[in-house]
Write a protein that holds these residues in place. Structure first.
Motif: not given
Length: 273
Positions: A190-196
């Motif tokens: 699982l890649y928990l990645c920001e996308a602000a």
């Protein structure tokens, strides 16, 4: 053994009406069958929501990606809970893994003398890039990333999975695209990645945050199995962020919400709890 990831808060920059700022509860059993609970980031508004899932005396450690308020500020509330609980605190000082300046910053905000500051309630440990830390069943490796703060880290968290292979969670923290981010996410379950940021609105701004597309490009380069977009500000459209990511990444893509649960197993398998 599996790793359970519960989304406590996922708002970017400040809490949304429907979500606290960044906080994720990581739970896994060690070889003796004891369940460990680790809070990954503790942004503003998250401490109250965290108590929906565990009592505060069940918290074994806190790991902080970087010292921006939306990722650490509720440590001040946790300190109050430890110090002033009329029944007393029934555990040892809670380990806090973070950038080296955080202990002094917390004392300053809380108007405490730097000595002892919060050192009686928290046992502070300082990240060093690429140096692993062992927290119960978890191995955590911080990777320096590209964000305008003194120290910002992506975190790679692993624990032995059901089939003997590692269950791996990668967490971007806050960052723009950089090689260390892809390294942290290599082959993650699982890649928990920001996308602000959004393409066409913010993509000219560099060195701060990712767009959905840049998050997807990082997941593709890293060979991650599942991409979960987070740190979405109130003015972002989650569907748009996911669509940007899907243009370049062919694996599963989600935009997380508070209460979402992911269960990570060895070999890259991710189930929804």
């Amino acid at each position: 053994m599996s790793v359970r990831v519960t989304v406590v808060g996922c708002a970017g920059s400040f809490p949304r009406p429907d979500s606290p700022a960044s906080c994720y509860l990581l739970s896994a059993q060690d070889a003796d069958g004891r369940t460990w609970n680790v809070a990954m980031d503790l942004g503003n508004g998250s401490l109250g929501a965290l108590q929906r899932y565990i009592a505060l005396d069940q918290l074994d450690a806190v790991i902080i990606s970087h010292a921006h308020a939306d990722h650490y500020l509720d440590l001040i509330g946790l300190h109050v809970a430890l110090r002033w609980n009329p029944a007393g605190w029934n555990g040892r000082p809670v380990p806090v893994y973070a950038a080296g300046m955080l202990a002094d910053r917390l004392a300053l905000i809380a108007e405490l003398p730097a000595d002892p500051g919060m050192h009686r309630e928290f046992a502070f440990h300082t990240w060093a890039g690429h140096r692993s830390e062992r927290i119960g069943p978890f191995t955590v490796v911080p990777y320096p990333v590209d964000h305008p703060v003194e120290e910002a880290y992506a975190l790679r968290i692993s624990a032995r999975g059901d089939d003997g292979a590692d269950a791996v969670l990668a967490y971007s923290g806050d960052t723009d695209a950089c090689p260390e981010l892809d390294e942290a996410a290599h082959a993650a379950c699982l890649y928990l990645c920001e996308a602000a940021y959004h393409e066409g609105r913010d993509d000219a701004v560099r060195g701060v945050h990712l767009t959905g597309r840049r998050a997807g490009e990082s997941a593709r380069t890293a060979g991650a199995h599942t991409l979960a977009l987070t740190h979405l500000p109130v003015w972002n459209d989650p569907a748009r962020s996911c669509a940007e990511a899907r243009e370049v990444f062919t694996g599963p893509v989600d935009a997380v919400a508070p209460g979402d649960v992911y269960v990570l197993h060895g070999g890259g398998r991710v189930d929804r709890g």
